[in-house]
Scaffold this active site. Structure first.
Site, short mmCIF file in Angstrom:
data_model
loop_
_atom_site.label_atom_id
_atom_site.label_comp_id
_atom_site.label_asym_id
_atom_site.label_seq_id
_atom_site.Cartn_x
_atom_site.Cartn_y
_atom_site.Cartn_z
N THR A 1 -10.05 8.60 -2.68
CA THR A 1 -10.32 7.13 -3.26
C THR A 1 -10.48 6.06 -2.07
O THR A 1 -11.26 5.43 -1.72
CB THR A 1 -9.46 6.97 -4.38
N VAL A 2 -9.22 6.12 -1.30
CA VAL A 2 -8.78 4.84 -0.40
C VAL A 2 -9.81 5.40 0.90
O VAL A 2 -10.49 4.28 1.40
CB VAL A 2 -7.27 5.16 -0.13
N VAL B 1 2.51 -0.83 0.27
CA VAL B 1 3.02 -1.85 -0.85
C VAL B 1 2.12 -2.71 -1.57
O VAL B 1 1.36 -3.27 -0.90
CB VAL B 1 4.29 -2.42 -0.37
N GLU C 1 -1.34 9.68 -13.20
CA GLU C 1 -1.66 11.24 -12.96
C GLU C 1 -1.17 11.99 -13.89
O GLU C 1 -0.56 11.59 -14.94
CB GLU C 1 -0.90 11.45 -11.82
N ASP D 1 8.04 5.63 -7.66
CA ASP D 1 7.04 5.10 -6.79
C ASP D 1 7.40 3.37 -6.38
O ASP D 1 7.38 2.93 -5.30
CB ASP D 1 5.64 4.93 -7.58
N LYS E 1 8.52 1.43 -2.59
CA LYS E 1 7.93 0.31 -2.10
C LYS E 1 8.92 -0.71 -2.02
O LYS E 1 9.00 -1.46 -1.04
CB LYS E 1 6.81 -0.13 -3.21
#
Length: 428
Positions: free
Chosen positions: A12-13, A131, A189, A200, A204
């Site tokens: 995706t990124v 982040v 997910e 998660d 960050k």
């Protein structure tokens, strides 16, 4: 000047990075004086079909095709994982290639080691996209607050949990129904543990705390509580008092002289009048409190193809600028200082407390006696009618420390017919 890019990951990124580079090539060249060109991409699955960009570069599954390629000056790592990404980034830095990564897990756990390797080899290591997706918070902290003393950095930094809590509050879905919807929309997910259990956000927050306070926290330094135990009744009761429930990451100076740091991820009650209460669904927001500037909030999409890819491009253009000025190798964040972690007695806040008690004579008196013994008093109190022989007592307290709350937990654990069903801090 042409700058070659090697891309690890075309998910995706990664696909978003290529698309922006191709669509905005002329603008990027005008701003940086360099032509950024993807020379090679490494992927795990060569058979997978990839769309959304022009594939005008070779794709391989051999990392050495990038690491040993002298035409590649910058490595972009957006493949995820920790161990494999660590090995690739370390090799790239040692080969004197600049690195841009979006890997929050890796940067939070081994970032300082990689920063040292980059500095020793005179190359850049940037990770803005690690982040809050498209929000440029790290570069803001490292450049715009250099003359200010930050007292707190806090925010909604996990889009999945925020989406779930928004759906529970606005559409009155159960936790499991909201999670299922998040998975259907691609915000969660199939295994959502990292998001809903707060890990998660914790990764960050470690990075944010490093940039804000110059400290090097590890996961064991954090208090971490996710949203899996939160109920629709908790949300409804919080709303009735004028608060929204949000999963927040908060790192702040505490103590009488503000000489200790408290770092935690937990659901907290945010007043409806506070800007963070209006941050809904998958969006993120980071709040920074400075002694001079006051309170500043950065808001935007915390994940997704284009927002995160845009942060990667921001790092890429900064590397290009450093190369043009011949100034690479400066640490992304050079702020470093020693500050003690806060003790439980220093972590003080108002509390939202839910007590379940057997609906028997004297039970409520016992509860109030426990809180009086811990020197905790209430500002608001609400009791719902008993159901199945259990009464629900919901209270807001005056400021109380974690040490006082720990005493209450121990006392209730040893009592019959009384259960501490929920305890959350009030954010202010």
């Amino acid at each position: 000047m042409e700058i070659g890019i090697g891309l690890f990951g075309l998910g995706t990124v990664g696909s978003g990075v290529v698309k922006i580079l191709q669509d905005n090539a002329e603008q990027i060249t005008k701003r940086t004086g360099a032509h950024l060109v993807v020379k090679q991409a490494v992927v795990r699955n060569l058979a997978k079909q990839r769309t959304g960009f022009r594939q005008n570069f070779p794709i391989t599954d051999d990392p050495n095709d990038i690491l040993a390629n002298p035409a590649i000056q910058i490595v972009v790592e957006v493949m995820g994982s920790i161990d494999q990404a660590y090995t690739i980034i370390k090799q790239a830095l040692t080969a004197k290639k600049h690195v841009v990564t979006a890997n929050k897990d890796l940067i939070a756990s081994r970032g300082q080691e990689l920063v040292a390797i980059a500095e020793a080899n005179g190359v850049d290591l940037f990770f803005e996209a690690a982040v809050a997706g498209g929000i440029p918070i790290l570069r803001t902290l490292s450049t715009s607050f250099t003359a200010d003393e930050i007292s707190r950095v806090a925010g909604i930094i996990n889009g999945t949990s925020n989406f779930i809590l928004t759906q529970m509050a606005t559409n009155h879905l159960s936790y499991h129904a909201a999670l299922k919807l998040a998975q259907e929309k691609g915000f969660a997910e199939s295994d959502p543990t990292n998001d809903v259990d707060g890990f998660d956000a914790a990764y960050k927050l470690i990075i944010l705390a490093n940039f804000a306070f110059g400290i090097q926290p590890v996961m064991s330094d954090l208090t971490i509580q996710g949203i899996t135990g939160l109920t629709d009744a908790d949300i409804a009761d919080a709303n009735s008092f004028g608060y929204a429930l949000k999963l927040l990451g908060v790192a702040q100076r505490v103590g009488e002289t503000k000489d200790a740091i408290s770092i935690e991820v937990s659901p907290q009650l945010v007043p409806f009048t506070h800007p963070l209460a209006t941050v809904n669904n998958e969006n993120n927001a980071v709040l920074v409190n400075g002694e001079s500037v006051g309170e500043v909030m950065l808001y935007g999409p915390g994940a997704g193809e284009m927002p995160t890819a845009n942060s990667v491009l921001s790092d890429l253009t900064n590397v290009a600028t450093d190369l043009a000025l011949n100034t690479p190798g400066r640490p992304f964040n050079s702020f470093n200082q020693n500050i003690d972690l806060a003790k439980p007695s220093q972590r003080i806040a108002r509390r939202f407390i839910v007590i379940e008690v057997d609906d028997t004579p004297g039970a409520m008196y016992s509860v109030t006696g426990m809180f009086a013994a811990a020197k905790i008093s209430f500002t608001d109190l609400k009791q719902t009618p008993a159901a199945n022989g259990i009464a629900r007592l919901v209270a807001l307290t005056h400021p109380a420390s974690d040490a006082q709350i720990n005493l209450i937990r121990t006392t209730i654990r040893n009592a019959d017919g009384i259960n501490l069903a929920a305890e959350y801090k009030l954010f202010s």
